[in-house]
Design a protein around this motif. Structure first.
Motif, PDB file in Angstrom:
ATOM      1  N   ARG A 114       0.737  -1.131  -0.154  1.00 52.99           N
ATOM      2  CA  ARG A 114       0.026   0.160   0.061  1.00 52.99           C
ATOM      3  C   ARG A 114       0.823   1.359  -0.006  1.00 52.99           C
ATOM      4  NH1 ARG A 114      -4.400  -1.871   4.533  1.00 52.99           N
ATOM      5  NH2 ARG A 114      -5.572  -3.580   3.373  1.00 52.99           N
ATOM      6  N   ALA A 115       2.096   1.187   0.387  1.00 53.01           N
ATOM      7  CA  ALA A 115       3.074   2.180   0.221  1.00 53.01           C
ATOM      8  C   ALA A 115       3.060   2.737  -1.022  1.00 53.01           C
ATOM      9  CB  ALA A 115       4.389   1.928   0.899  1.00 53.01           C
ATOM     10  N   SER A 116       3.428   4.080  -1.204  1.00 51.59           N
ATOM     11  CA  SER A 116       3.222   4.940  -2.518  1.00 51.59           C
ATOM     12  C   SER A 116       4.546   5.837  -2.640  1.00 51.59           C
ATOM     13  CB  SER A 116       2.198   5.560  -3.022  1.00 51.59           C
ATOM     14  OG  SER A 116       1.700   6.450  -1.902  1.00 51.59           O
ATOM     15  N   ILE A 117       4.577   6.152  -3.895  1.00 53.11           N
ATOM     16  CA  ILE A 117       5.514   7.444  -4.141  1.00 53.11           C
ATOM     17  C   ILE A 117       4.850   8.254  -5.230  1.00 53.11           C
ATOM     18  CG2 ILE A 117       7.629   8.010  -5.562  1.00 53.11           C
ATOM     19  CD1 ILE A 117       9.207   5.821  -4.275  1.00 53.11           C
ATOM     20  N   HIS A 118       4.869   9.416  -5.087  1.00 52.30           N
ATOM     21  CA  HIS A 118       4.376  10.374  -5.847  1.00 52.30           C
ATOM     22  C   HIS A 118       5.593  11.540  -6.338  1.00 52.30           C
ATOM     23  CE1 HIS A 118       0.620   9.251  -4.435  1.00 52.30           C
ATOM     24  NE2 HIS A 118       0.064   9.922  -5.384  1.00 52.30           N
ATOM     25  N   VAL A 119       5.696  11.820  -7.468  1.00 50.38           N
ATOM     26  CA  VAL A 119       6.807  12.901  -7.930  1.00 50.38           C
ATOM     27  C   VAL A 119       5.820  13.916  -8.630  1.00 50.38           C
ATOM     28  CG1 VAL A 119       8.774  13.585  -9.267  1.00 50.38           C
ATOM     29  CG2 VAL A 119       8.605  11.247  -8.382  1.00 50.38           C
ATOM     30  N   VAL A 120       5.970  15.325  -7.905  1.00 54.58           N
ATOM     31  CA  VAL A 120       5.089  16.299  -8.458  1.00 54.58           C
ATOM     32  C   VAL A 120       6.183  17.515  -8.549  1.00 54.58           C
ATOM     33  CG1 VAL A 120       2.895  15.467  -7.630  1.00 54.58           C
ATOM     34  CG2 VAL A 120       4.603  16.855  -6.391  1.00 54.58           C
ATOM     35  N   ARG A 121       5.559  18.494  -9.398  1.00 53.75           N
ATOM     36  CA  ARG A 121       6.325  19.511  -9.490  1.00 53.75           C
ATOM     37  C   ARG A 121       5.491  20.872  -9.280  1.00 53.75           C
ATOM     38  NH1 ARG A 121      10.506  20.655 -12.886  1.00 53.75           N
ATOM     39  NH2 ARG A 121      10.070  18.963 -14.176  1.00 53.75           N
ATOM     40  N   GLY A 122       5.965  21.605  -8.378  1.00 60.37           N
ATOM     41  CA  GLY A 122       5.276  22.850  -8.119  1.00 60.37           C
ATOM     42  C   GLY A 122       4.642  22.636  -6.760  1.00 60.37           C
ATOM     43  N   GLY A 123       4.350  23.697  -5.846  1.00 60.81           N
ATOM     44  CA  GLY A 123       3.622  23.804  -4.706  1.00 60.81           C
ATOM     45  C   GLY A 123       2.124  23.348  -4.845  1.00 60.81           C
ATOM     46  N   ALA A 124       1.505  23.880  -6.018  1.00 61.48           N
ATOM     47  CA  ALA A 124       0.188  23.755  -6.331  1.00 61.48           C
ATOM     48  C   ALA A 124      -0.293  22.178  -6.283  1.00 61.48           C
ATOM     49  CB  ALA A 124      -0.414  24.431  -7.580  1.00 61.48           C
ATOM     50  N   ALA A 125       0.740  21.442  -7.269  1.00 63.09           N
ATOM     51  CA  ALA A 125       0.736  19.921  -7.274  1.00 63.09           C
ATOM     52  C   ALA A 125       0.859  19.267  -6.034  1.00 63.09           C
ATOM     53  CB  ALA A 125       1.487  19.503  -8.227  1.00 63.09           C
ATOM     54  N   LEU A 126       1.732  19.827  -5.079  1.00 64.74           N
ATOM     55  CA  LEU A 126       1.915  19.341  -3.920  1.00 64.74           C
ATOM     56  C   LEU A 126       0.862  19.506  -2.770  1.00 64.74           C
ATOM     57  CD1 LEU A 126       3.972  17.977  -2.007  1.00 64.74           C
ATOM     58  CD2 LEU A 126       4.812  20.123  -1.223  1.00 64.74           C
ATOM     59  N   ASP A 127       0.132  20.785  -3.065  1.00 65.52           N
ATOM     60  CA  ASP A 127      -1.123  20.980  -2.126  1.00 65.52           C
ATOM     61  C   ASP A 127      -2.178  19.958  -2.347  1.00 65.52           C
ATOM     62  OD1 ASP A 127       0.349  22.986  -0.860  1.00 65.52           O
ATOM     63  OD2 ASP A 127      -0.701  24.577  -2.066  1.00 65.52           O
ATOM     64  N   GLU A 128      -2.248  19.310  -3.644  1.00 61.04           N
ATOM     65  CA  GLU A 128      -3.342  18.404  -4.021  1.00 61.04           C
ATOM     66  C   GLU A 128      -3.259  17.383  -3.331  1.00 61.04           C
ATOM     67  OE1 GLU A 128      -3.464  18.016  -8.174  1.00 61.04           O
ATOM     68  OE2 GLU A 128      -3.921  19.874  -8.615  1.00 61.04           O
ATOM     69  N   LEU A 129      -1.955  16.857  -2.728  1.00 65.52           N
ATOM     70  CA  LEU A 129      -1.816  15.543  -2.073  1.00 65.52           C
ATOM     71  C   LEU A 129      -2.147  15.921  -0.413  1.00 65.52           C
ATOM     72  CD1 LEU A 129       1.676  14.238  -3.420  1.00 65.52           C
ATOM     73  CD2 LEU A 129      -0.908  13.596  -4.014  1.00 65.52           C
ATOM     74  N   ASP A 130      -2.326  17.014   0.216  1.00 67.81           N
ATOM     75  CA  ASP A 130      -2.718  17.483   1.420  1.00 67.81           C
ATOM     76  C   ASP A 130      -4.030  16.832   1.563  1.00 67.81           C
ATOM     77  OD1 ASP A 130      -2.915  18.356   3.782  1.00 67.81           O
ATOM     78  OD2 ASP A 130      -2.166  20.282   3.181  1.00 67.81           O
ATOM     79  N   PRO A 131      -4.319  15.831   2.730  1.00 70.90           N
ATOM     80  CA  PRO A 131      -5.670  15.694   3.118  1.00 70.90           C
ATOM     81  C   PRO A 131      -6.499  16.751   3.839  1.00 70.90           C
ATOM     82  CG  PRO A 131      -4.015  14.444   4.503  1.00 70.90           C
ATOM     83  CD  PRO A 131      -3.324  15.215   3.210  1.00 70.90           C
ATOM     84  N   GLY A 132      -5.558  17.856   4.479  1.00 71.85           N
ATOM     85  CA  GLY A 132      -6.378  18.821   5.155  1.00 71.85           C
ATOM     86  C   GLY A 132      -6.380  19.065   6.495  1.00 71.85           C
ATOM     87  N   GLY A 133      -5.917  17.866   7.098  1.00 70.22           N
ATOM     88  CA  GLY A 133      -5.715  17.728   8.656  1.00 70.22           C
ATOM     89  C   GLY A 133      -5.012  19.041   9.258  1.00 70.22           C
TER      90      GLY A 133
END
Length: 303
Positions: A114-133
């Motif tokens: 279940r573990a995972s890796i994401h590679v994203v570019r830019g702060g906006a793309a990173l924010d999309e991974l934030d669940p918001g807690g």
């Protein structure tokens, strides 16, 4: 699952040992580990690791060119610092990140990968991974209370919901609720101000105490024994053992793959919370108090 204390100590070690160094090579054991395709994970090769941070329970590695490597360890994922170029471990190995002097190894000791890796570019793309807690140490008591009461969940669920609070999971929520002397099934919307204040203080105290414990246990080295079950915990993983506060046996509720541990004397006024599996087995014979449970045990021992 690694939680706030474990993740904090991981990041402190990575900051000390790897930040400022070049990621020379990325080795991936399974393509299913990487959940993004553009930019490719190979785009990180040759770039310098500039810093780290945490995004909920995700570890974020910041590289040049606004590239971010985001690792979610899930339940059984672990990181270890190995000699440079060490082969990826068979069966449990997921990936390896080769730096000039060492390799960061990523493993998962579970058949359910279940573990995972994401590679994203830019702060906006990173924010999309934030669940918001909300981050426990970045909010006021009033903000904590407002978020806790925003949905009517059990306290156990509320504390571990990544959309409500960040980086608290099964293990430390048990410890927090025990310290606060609150039932894990108490509904969050019905909690009075005094109880919320106790819960807020207990959250800070437990996370601080265990972060410091894990720092001391690492002894300045990369932590290699990250586990959800710590011998010094009060109730988590201690079913049947004496509560360190009152001496009563620690109780549990089992739900699917999760187990809630609590002290009936300290947290529920002596009332036993129904365990779904045992409730189905015992039906109306399910004991409601510790005293009834002890009587039932004594009766079963009689010839």
């Amino acid at each position: 699952m690694p939680e706030y204390p474990d993740l904090t100590v991981y990041l402190e070690a990575i900051d000390r040992d790897l930040v400022g160094k070049t990621l020379e090579r990325v080795r991936i054991a399974s393509p299913f580990l990487v959940r993004t395709h553009e930019p490719p994970v190979t785009a990180l090769q040759g770039l310098t690791l500039r810093g780290t941070r945490r995004l909920g329970k995700r570890l974020v590695f910041t590289f040049d060119d606004e590239l971010f490597l985001v690792i979610h360890l899930m339940i059984a994922g672990r990181l270890r610092l190995k000699p440079k170029g060490e082969p990826i471990a068979r069966k449990v190995g997921l990936a390896a990140f080769d730096f000039p002097e060492a390799t960061l190894s990523f493993t998962e000791a579970s058949p359910k990968k279940r573990a995972s890796i994401h590679v994203v570019r830019g702060g906006a793309a990173l924010d999309e991974l934030d669940p918001g807690g909300l981050e426990p140490f970045q909010i006021s008591p009033a903000q904590f209370a407002e978020r806790l009461r925003s949905e009517n969940h059990t306290l156990k669920r509320a504390l571990t919901d990544p959309h409500l609070f960040a980086a608290i999971g099964n293990a430390y929520s048990d410890e927090i609720l025990h310290r606060a002397k609150l039932s894990p099934v108490q509904l969050s919307a019905r909690l009075d101000d005094a109880s919320i204040a106790r819960l807020f203080d207990a959250t800070h105290a437990i996370l601080n105490e265990w972060t410091e414990r894990l720092r001391r246990a690492a002894k300045g080295k990369f932590p290699d024994k990250v586990t959800a079950f710590q011998g010094a915990m009060a109730v988590h993983g201690k079913y049947g053992e004496p509560c360190p506060v009152c001496g009563a046996p620690v109780q549990r509720i089992r739900r699917a793959a999760n187990e809630i541990n609590y002290c009936a004397t300290c947290q529920t006024g002596g009332r036993l919370l129904a365990d779904r599996g045992l409730s189905r087995l015992l039906h109306e014979d399910w004991p409601e108090t510790l005293e009834e449970l002890e009587e039932m045990k004594r009766a079963r021992k009689k010839p």
